[in-house]
Write a protein that holds these residues in place. Structure first.
Motif, mmCIF file in Angstrom:
data_model
loop_
_atom_site.group_PDB
_atom_site.id
_atom_site.type_symbol
_atom_site.label_atom_id
_atom_site.label_comp_id
_atom_site.label_asym_id
_atom_site.label_seq_id
_atom_site.Cartn_x
_atom_site.Cartn_y
_atom_site.Cartn_z
ATOM 1 N N ASN A 21 1.023 -1.768 0.286
ATOM 2 C CA ASN A 21 0.432 -0.147 -0.062
ATOM 3 C C ASN A 21 0.816 1.101 -0.123
ATOM 4 N N GLN A 22 2.233 1.584 -0.805
ATOM 5 C CA GLN A 22 2.637 2.251 -0.662
ATOM 6 C C GLN A 22 3.381 2.466 -1.556
ATOM 7 N N SER A 23 3.118 3.733 -2.593
ATOM 8 C CA SER A 23 3.936 3.207 -3.912
ATOM 9 C C SER A 23 5.447 4.918 -3.946
ATOM 10 N N THR A 24 6.091 3.987 -4.383
ATOM 11 C CA THR A 24 7.726 4.496 -4.843
ATOM 12 C C THR A 24 8.311 5.507 -5.481
ATOM 13 N N THR A 25 8.369 6.536 -6.321
ATOM 14 C CA THR A 25 8.439 6.578 -8.069
ATOM 15 C C THR A 25 10.311 7.658 -7.778
ATOM 16 N N ARG A 26 11.661 6.666 -8.125
ATOM 17 C CA ARG A 26 12.755 7.137 -7.902
ATOM 18 C C ARG A 26 13.173 7.972 -9.069
ATOM 19 N N ILE A 27 13.373 9.096 -9.591
ATOM 20 C CA ILE A 27 14.075 9.593 -10.563
ATOM 21 C C ILE A 27 15.162 10.145 -10.351
ATOM 22 N N SER A 28 16.166 10.000 -11.672
ATOM 23 C CA SER A 28 17.688 9.910 -11.120
ATOM 24 C C SER A 28 17.583 10.970 -12.427
ATOM 25 N N GLN A 29 19.138 11.916 -11.865
ATOM 26 C CA GLN A 29 19.849 12.795 -13.264
ATOM 27 C C GLN A 29 21.110 12.284 -12.940
ATOM 28 N N PRO A 30 21.697 12.065 -14.060
ATOM 29 C CA PRO A 30 23.061 12.101 -13.722
ATOM 30 C C PRO A 30 24.089 13.941 -13.695
ATOM 31 N N VAL A 31 24.448 13.669 -12.909
ATOM 32 C CA VAL A 31 25.595 15.111 -13.129
ATOM 33 C C VAL A 31 26.779 14.747 -13.907
ATOM 34 N N LEU A 32 26.875 15.676 -14.543
ATOM 35 C CA LEU A 32 28.042 15.178 -15.637
ATOM 36 C C LEU A 32 30.059 16.649 -15.152
ATOM 37 N N SER A 33 29.110 17.376 -14.196
ATOM 38 C CA SER A 33 30.920 17.791 -14.160
ATOM 39 C C SER A 33 31.694 17.581 -13.605
ATOM 40 N N PRO A 34 32.737 17.951 -13.794
ATOM 41 C CA PRO A 34 34.177 17.575 -12.553
ATOM 42 C C PRO A 34 34.057 17.961 -11.862
ATOM 43 N N GLY A 35 34.608 16.958 -10.575
ATOM 44 C CA GLY A 35 35.113 17.511 -9.782
ATOM 45 C C GLY A 35 34.157 16.996 -8.334
ATOM 46 N N LEU A 36 34.908 16.434 -7.165
ATOM 47 C CA LEU A 36 34.731 16.122 -6.174
ATOM 48 C C LEU A 36 33.143 16.514 -5.178
ATOM 49 N N MET A 37 32.193 15.864 -4.728
ATOM 50 C CA MET A 37 31.401 15.846 -3.931
ATOM 51 C C MET A 37 31.360 15.830 -2.515
ATOM 52 N N SER A 38 31.939 16.648 -1.632
ATOM 53 C CA SER A 38 32.301 16.298 -0.264
ATOM 54 C C SER A 38 31.372 16.770 0.485
ATOM 55 N N GLU A 39 31.743 15.722 1.660
ATOM 56 C CA GLU A 39 30.488 15.450 2.819
ATOM 57 C C GLU A 39 30.212 17.404 2.949
ATOM 58 N N THR A 40 31.891 18.117 3.168
ATOM 59 C CA THR A 40 31.606 19.637 3.341
ATOM 60 C C THR A 40 30.305 20.328 2.184
ATOM 61 N N LYS A 41 30.627 19.977 0.891
ATOM 62 C CA LYS A 41 29.911 20.638 0.450
ATOM 63 C C LYS A 41 28.095 20.421 0.227
ATOM 64 N N ILE A 42 28.394 18.576 0.427
ATOM 65 C CA ILE A 42 26.899 18.572 1.227
ATOM 66 C C ILE A 42 25.769 18.930 2.567
ATOM 67 N N LYS A 43 26.834 19.352 3.319
ATOM 68 C CA LYS A 43 26.104 19.963 4.037
ATOM 69 C C LYS A 43 26.392 21.321 3.401
ATOM 70 N N GLY A 44 27.222 22.009 3.121
ATOM 71 C CA GLY A 44 26.090 23.435 2.186
ATOM 72 C C GLY A 44 25.345 23.222 1.940
ATOM 73 N N LEU A 45 24.459 22.727 1.515
ATOM 74 C CA LEU A 45 23.568 21.774 0.065
ATOM 75 C C LEU A 45 22.214 21.761 2.145
ATOM 76 N N ILE A 46 22.729 21.228 2.595
ATOM 77 C CA ILE A 46 21.701 21.354 3.470
ATOM 78 C C ILE A 46 21.629 22.260 4.224
ATOM 79 N N ASP A 47 22.865 23.318 4.675
ATOM 80 C CA ASP A 47 22.007 24.745 5.531
ATOM 81 C C ASP A 47 21.433 25.150 4.776
ATOM 82 N N TYR A 48 21.925 25.299 2.932
ATOM 83 C CA TYR A 48 21.841 26.085 2.365
ATOM 84 C C TYR A 48 19.491 26.240 1.723
ATOM 85 N N PHE A 49 19.840 25.023 1.814
ATOM 86 C CA PHE A 49 17.960 24.723 1.918
ATOM 87 C C PHE A 49 17.214 25.182 3.976
#
Length: 541
Positions: A108-136
């Motif tokens: 009784n639960q539907s799950t839709t997963r939509i994904s899009q690759p990010v082609l730009s170079p560079g590492l996605m560090s923990e600091t950058k992810i935390k920056g995204l979370i803090d931004y929102f």
């Protein structure tokens, strides 16, 4: 997937927010604008179906790091409705423009997963992810609706924590086997625990002569009212003995204590009153007062009386912690909630108050758990059985494996005996001692648990030969001999809370468990040279 933000899909405003935040995350991760549009449009198509036809819809946006230089933006939409079956055309369109879309409907639960690759170079560090979370987390509201919605979410979370804390506090107050009430400035009863309500068999609403005459002996009413008046005027404690109605024709003696409660601003606006049954002590004193033939028995009973008074003191400590220390975090939560809404920006609220509320509630939760564990140590209606302490230690070392690994501790366990007792309590005893040995150290811990048959000439129990002698030794910070008289008392801490954790209940719990097993516990220690706890448990007869 590293979760960045959640959005409840309830109306068109939520759909707009979902679209904008998909665009923003994609932009901040370096996705080209054309792919930003395709990804956010695909998410919007499915989100629109959830809002129109779904139930309990939730959108979670995040970043998935596949490997060091490969990442993708992910949107997961959950719903209580089979969305794809309701709107197949929307899913077909989303599949055409999105890089990858997966759908499932189960339980009784539907799950839709939509994904899009990010082609730009560079590492996605923990600091950058935390920056995204803090931004929102701290971004300005997109609209008045978004601002109100954010505030409602925060208030609901705080309200749930407050209710949980209040329920745990009330559970503790009702568990304590003494009669407790809290009285306000105008003689009104603010709170009464279940023990008091069940004893009186009528609701206690006021603390005045008229109400007291219903259950206090007529000769004792003036005494308690005078003490109550003096305590209220002087903001001081009162301690006295009164008789409380037991049935329609008899009264029994109680020790009554009145203690002022101090609020956050230093004022006093309520008093804790508790009654402890001392009728047995009073009857013994009256019976043996002038009876020379029973002097020996009197001395034995006086010894038992001292132990009973000590237990009453512990109960008094329970009452105090229930009214003061446990209420302190709750008062902080309520004061901070009140202040949070007074002319402050969202950033100020988050920076100065909400984190403190979480810490206060967490501290209260740990304290309530420790106190409840202490109050529940009892051997009534429980039968002793054979307990293999080697098996007990194996369980304990399994539970503490992460701490042992983290601190690079070395644990030596020699052969331990099989004793008669309660498995749960003996496990708690050894767990507390080993855990303390790992906690109170400034170097890599070395802990040794062993049993010996060698008599300790300083201990009568060991000399008798009827007791097992078990030791728990460590190389920790040790303690000074000046603390030997109170280390096993309730709520005793030798260090500041920010140095070493805990609430000062662990060793008091150990002593109570040992008393339940008719044994003894002692320790030897030197500052900087470690501590050894000595446990004496009766041998099986």
């Amino acid at each position: 997937m590293k979760e960045i933000i959640k959005i409840n899909l309830d109306n068109e405003m939520d759909l707009i927010m979902a679209h904008k935040r998909c665009i923003k995350i994609a932009e901040m991760c370096g996705m080209p604008s054309s792919f930003q549009t395709r990804f956010s449009t695909a998410v919007s198509e499915v989100a629109r179906c959830s809002i129109a036809k779904g139930s309990n819809s939730l959108l979670v946006l995040g970043v998935n790091i596949i490997k060091a230089t490969q990442k993708e933006i992910v949107a997961i939409i959950t719903d209580a409705v089979d969305l794809k079956n309701c709107s197949p055309e929307a899913f077909n369109y989303a599949s055409k423009i999105a890089a990858n879309i997966e759908y499932s409907f189960y339980n009784n639960q539907s799950t839709t997963r939509i994904s899009q690759p990010v082609l730009s170079p560079g590492l996605m560090s923990e600091t950058k992810i935390k920056g995204l979370i803090d931004y929102f987390k701290y971004e300005p509201p997109l609209s008045p609706y978004d601002e109100i919605r954010k505030k409602n979410i925060e208030l609901i979370a705080l309200s749930e924590k407050l209710v949980e804390s209040e329920n745990k506090y009330r559970q503790l107050a009702n568990t304590i086997p003494i009669l407790i009430c809290v009285i306000g400035e105008r003689n009104n009863v603010i709170l009464a625990n279940e023990s008091l309500e069940n004893y009186l068999q009528f609701p206690l609403l006021n603390f005045d002569r008229k109400t007291l005459s219903n259950f206090v002996h007529p000769e004792d009413i003036d005494r308690i009212l005078e003490g109550w008046s003096r305590a209220r005027s002087n903001r001081s404690d009162f301690l006295g003995e009164i008789r409380i109605k037991y049935d329609n024709s008899s009264y029994i003696w109680h020790l009554v204590s009145i203690i002022p409660n101090k609020s956050e601003d230093g004022s006093f606006n309520s008093w804790l009153i508790h009654f402890v049954d001392i009728n047995a002590q009073k009857m013994v004193v009256e019976t043996l007062k002038d009876n020379s033939e029973l002097k020996i028995i009197q001395r034995e009973l006086e010894s038992a009386n001292s132990k009973l008074l000590f237990k009453n003191k512990e109960l008094e400590q329970f009452a105090y912690i229930a009214s003061h220390d446990l209420q302190e975090p709750l008062r902080k939560i309520m004061i901070m909630l009140s202040r949070a809404g007074q002319h402050l920006s969202e950033d100020q609220k988050k920076e100065y108050y909400f984190d403190r509320i979480t810490l206060a509630a967490g501290r209260l939760s740990h304290l309530i758990t420790d106190v409840l564990n202490y109050s529940r140590v009892d051997i009534k209606k429980q039968q002793f059985e054979e307990v293999d302490l080697n098996e007990v230690m194996s369980e304990i070392l399994g539970d503490l494996s992460m701490v042992i690994e983290e601190k690079s501790a070395v644990i030596h366990v020699n052969e331990l005996p099989i004793v008669s007792g309660l498995h749960t309590q003996l496990r708690q005893l050894l767990y507390n001692l080993v855990n303390n040995a790992l906690k109170f150290t400034s170097a890599d811990p070395i802990v040794t648990i062993s049993a010996t048959n060698l008599p300790d000439e300083k201990n009568e129990l060991a000399l008798s030969g009827n007791y097992h002698l078990i030791s728990v030794s460590d190389n920790g910070i040790g303690m000074d001999s000046q603390y030997s008289g109170r280390i096993f008392d309730m709520f005793q801490r030798l260090h500041e809370r920010d140095q070493y954790g805990g609430n000062g209940i662990g060793l008091a719990l150990c002593r109570r468990i040992i008393e339940n097993h008719n044994g003894s516990i002692d320790f030897t220690s030197q500052p900087g040279k470690g501590t050894t706890f000595w446990i004496y448990l009766p041998k099986q007869q």
